[in-house]
Enzyme design. Structure first.
Site, PDB file in Angstrom:
ATOM      1  N   LYS A 278      12.852   7.293  -8.719  1.00  0.00           N
ATOM      2  CA  LYS A 278      12.492   8.705  -8.849  1.00  0.00           C
ATOM      3  C   LYS A 278      13.710   9.517  -9.259  1.00  0.00           C
ATOM      4  CE  LYS A 278       8.786   8.982  -5.381  1.00  0.00           C
ATOM      5  NZ  LYS A 278       7.713   9.371  -6.302  1.00  0.00           N
ATOM      6  N   ASP A 348       6.849   2.658  -8.436  1.00  0.00           N
ATOM      7  CA  ASP A 348       6.690   3.908  -7.691  1.00  0.00           C
ATOM      8  C   ASP A 348       5.231   4.120  -7.243  1.00  0.00           C
ATOM      9  OD1 ASP A 348       7.439   6.228  -6.466  1.00  0.00           O
ATOM     10  OD2 ASP A 348       7.662   7.405  -8.302  1.00  0.00           O
ATOM     11  N   ARG A 352      -0.549   2.459  -2.904  1.00  0.00           N
ATOM     12  CA  ARG A 352      -1.788   1.689  -3.078  1.00  0.00           C
ATOM     13  C   ARG A 352      -1.560   0.207  -2.811  1.00  0.00           C
ATOM     14  NH1 ARG A 352      -2.267   3.859  -9.148  1.00  0.00           N
ATOM     15  NH2 ARG A 352      -1.016   5.514  -8.195  1.00  0.00           N
TER      16      ARG A 352
HETATM   17  N1  BES Z   1       4.676   9.095  -2.594  1.00  0.00           N
HETATM   18  C1  BES Z   1       4.381   9.300  -3.959  1.00  0.00           C
HETATM   19  C2  BES Z   1       3.380  10.426  -4.187  1.00  0.00           C
HETATM   20  C3  BES Z   1       3.874  11.820  -3.920  1.00  0.00           C
HETATM   21  C4  BES Z   1       4.442  12.561  -4.926  1.00  0.00           C
HETATM   22  C5  BES Z   1       3.687  12.405  -2.694  1.00  0.00           C
HETATM   23  C6  BES Z   1       4.859  13.858  -4.691  1.00  0.00           C
HETATM   24  C7  BES Z   1       4.109  13.701  -2.443  1.00  0.00           C
HETATM   25  C8  BES Z   1       4.682  14.426  -3.455  1.00  0.00           C
HETATM   26  C9  BES Z   1       3.785   8.041  -4.565  1.00  0.00           C
HETATM   27  O1  BES Z   1       4.238   6.848  -4.045  1.00  0.00           O
HETATM   28  C10 BES Z   1       4.134   8.043  -6.004  1.00  0.00           C
HETATM   29  O2  BES Z   1       5.290   7.944  -6.312  1.00  0.00           O
HETATM   30  N2  BES Z   1       3.139   8.157  -6.866  1.00  0.00           N
HETATM   31  C11 BES Z   1       3.365   8.197  -8.262  1.00  0.00           C
HETATM   32  C12 BES Z   1       2.288   7.366  -8.915  1.00  0.00           C
HETATM   33  C13 BES Z   1       2.538   7.128 -10.378  1.00  0.00           C
HETATM   34  C14 BES Z   1       3.730   6.241 -10.562  1.00  0.00           C
HETATM   35  C15 BES Z   1       1.315   6.493 -10.963  1.00  0.00           C
HETATM   36  C16 BES Z   1       3.280   9.657  -8.705  1.00  0.00           C
HETATM   37  O3  BES Z   1       2.462  10.400  -8.167  1.00  0.00           O
HETATM   38  O4  BES Z   1       4.065  10.042  -9.547  1.00  0.00           O
HETATM   39 ZN    ZN Z   2       4.929   6.949  -2.127  1.00  0.00          ZN
HETATM   40 MN    MN Z   3       6.004   6.186  -4.994  1.00  0.00          MN
END
Ligand code: BES
Ligand code: ZN
Ligand code: MN
Length: 495
Positions: A278, A348, A352
């Site tokens: 990230k 990331d 899931r």
């Molecule tokens: N934990 C994050 C989702 C998240 C993002 C929660 C912002 C709270 C605030 C999750 O694990 C994640 O990184 N999701 C990605 C998925 C993508 C790679 C398909 C996302 O939302 O960017």
């Molecule tokens: Zn996450």
């Molecule tokens: Mn993530």
């Protein structure tokens, strides 16, 4: 903060402060009228001078009001309408607690259940009063510094009701306290720094919760997960020095043959994104990526304290998503416990991956209903902002019940589609599915991924990425969706 019931009329109650409502146009609430009469119209005279703004939540703190036993009287504006809406009522309670916090009033009589709220009854008012007051008096537990001073208002009395019998009132109060205690636990866990709130710490917390509340607690270690074939969960844990845990807590409040509700909470104690790292800004907020798990902890605690006649099981997959030398690479293919293979295209999208194995594992409990809760996607925040959780279900009635529980408590969730068409995005040439689809409908494709692991069960999924915590100057966990869960479970239990 403690709550009690007072049968005396408000002018006679010896307390630090009596709180009464005044609507625009100097319309006094019944309790305000009683004080005014005892004080020989002292309050009406003051109000005529125009010192109380009619804006909802504005207030006037008075000392030594003649004929009134309380040390102080707080006149609080209830706004211009005949009836408040849900949000206004909560604002009213919050501003009263904030106004009294830091004054010398350690105890108070809140004459606020008499304020009319559109389409709500006194029971609703009482519940919201307690839950909102408790939320407002919450303080972050500091681990490294001196604590913020606790809320100085510690005893709140509520006038006895004509409609609700004292015994029922007492039950309601203790039930709300249980829910508030659950929320505080959820917030405490969420707010902890990620170097301390590790998967092992959560496992330890589950064991202490079990001891205190007579829950059966099991913690599955990595070796056990390997034996069960949890390749998806283990792929996420692979990049971290912290060992993963699968926490299972059992609350038995009903006969053994009554099928349980299972709650599954995402417990990523820190989400760096893994190799799909990230960006730096706000990455600290990824300590909140275990808020789904924390809300399951809080709900378990609340349900145990309420002694609800249901069977409830918590399943919490927990690990860290880190980019160590052993970390999973984009392109790696793993086999989930269900047997389905997954091509991990983005490390990331790890929530899931841990949830799918936890959901498969939970099948063995033959749940009547299974609900997972997760800070799953940034896309859900884009879709619904910070007001509502994303609500997905493979059963319309379940969806309706969860939505109703959210509406009642103000801990709202909003239905999102799960049509088969969305599955197409998860197709890949190399495995049964990929772990990501494109950017469009990101919260829906994430839910669609989970749907592939819950076909045999009545299932719902709550994406709480936008509601579990706040950023900015109010940064911190919110305790959502504990209220939604508790309302749903109370309704289910027929209590
Ligand atoms: N934990 C994050 C989702 C998240 C993002 C929660 C912002 C709270 C605030 C999750 O694990 C994640 O990184 N999701 C990605 C998925 C993508 C790679 C398909 C996302 O939302 O960017
Ligand atoms: Zn996450
Ligand atoms: Mn993530």
């Amino acid at each position: 903060m403690e709550f009690s019931i007072k049968a005396q009329s408000p002018e006679k109650v010896r307390t630090g402060c009596v709180v009464v409502g005044v609507a625009e146009g100097r319309r006094l609430s019944p309790s305000a009228k009683a004080l005014d009469a005892a004080a020989g119209q002292h309050l009406s005279r003051l109000l005529k001078q125009g010192d109380l703004s009619a804006k909802l939540g504005q207030s006037l703190l008075l000392f030594g009001v003649p004929g009134v036993a309380a040390e102080r009287v707080l006149l609080v504006s209830t706004g211009s309408e005949k009836k408040l809406n849900d949000r206004e009522y909560r604002t009213l309670v919050r501003s009263v607690v904030q106004t009294l916090d830091g004054t010398g009033a350690k105890d108070a009589l809140f004459c606020l259940t008499e304020i009319s709220v559109a389409d709500r009854d006194e029971e609703w008012n009482l519940e919201q009063l307690i839950l909102t007051a408790r939320e407002s008096s919450y303080r972050i537990t500091r681990v490294a510094d001196k604590q913020d001073p606790a809320c100085t208002l510690s005893q709140v009395a509520i006038p006895a009701s004509e409609k609700i019998k004292p015994a029922a009132l007492a039950t309601l109060i203790s039930r709300c306290q249980a829910i508030a205690n659950g929320m505080a636990l959820t917030r405490d866990l969420g707010n902890m720094p990620p170097n301390l709130c590790t998967p092992s710490y959560l496992a330890q917390s589950a064991k202490s919760l079990g001891k205190r509340w007579k829950l059966k607690v099991e913690v599955l270690e990595q070796a056990h997960m390997e034996k069960l074939g949890m390749g998806a969960l283990l792929a996420v844990a692979a990049g971290s020095r912290q060992p993963p845990k699968l926490i299972v807590m059992h609350y038995a409040g009903a006969a053994k043959n009554q099928k349980p509700v299972v709650l599954v909470g995402k417990g990523i104690t820190f989400d760096t994104g893994g190799i799909s790292l990230k960006p730096a800004p706000e990455m600290d907020e990824m300590k909140f990526d275990m808020c789904g798990a924390a809300s399951v902890f809080g709900t378990m605690r609340a349900v145990a304290e309420m002694k609800l006649p249901i069977n409830l099981i918590a399943v919490i997959p927990t690990c860290e998503n880190m980019p160590d030398g052993n970390a999973t690479r984009p392109g790696d293919i793993v086999r989930s416990m269900s047997g389905q293979t997954i091509e991990i295209l983005n490390t990331d999208a790890e929530g899931r991956l841990i949830l799918c194995d936890a959901l498969t594992y939970a099948e063995k409990f033959q749940p009547d209903t299974i609900i997972d809760v997760a800070t799953l996607t940034g896309a859900c925040v884009i879709a619904l902002g910070h007001e509502a959780a994303g609500l997905f279900a493979n059963d319309d009635k379940l969806c309706e019940k969860l939505k109703a529980a959210g509406d009642y408590t103000g801990d709202r969730a909003w239905p999102m589609p799960l049509w088969e068409e969305y599955q197409d995005g998860l197709k890949t040439n190399f495995a049964d599915m990929a772990n990501v689809a494109g950017r469009p409908g990101g919260s829906i494709t994430a839910a669609s991924f989970l749907a592939r692991f819950t076909r045999k069960m009545r299932w719902a999924h709550l994406d709480i990425a936008g509601v579990a915590y706040k950023g900015g100057k109010d940064k911190g966990a919110t305790g959502r969706p504990v209220k939604l869960f508790c309302r749903y479970l109370i309704q289910r239990s027929g209590q």
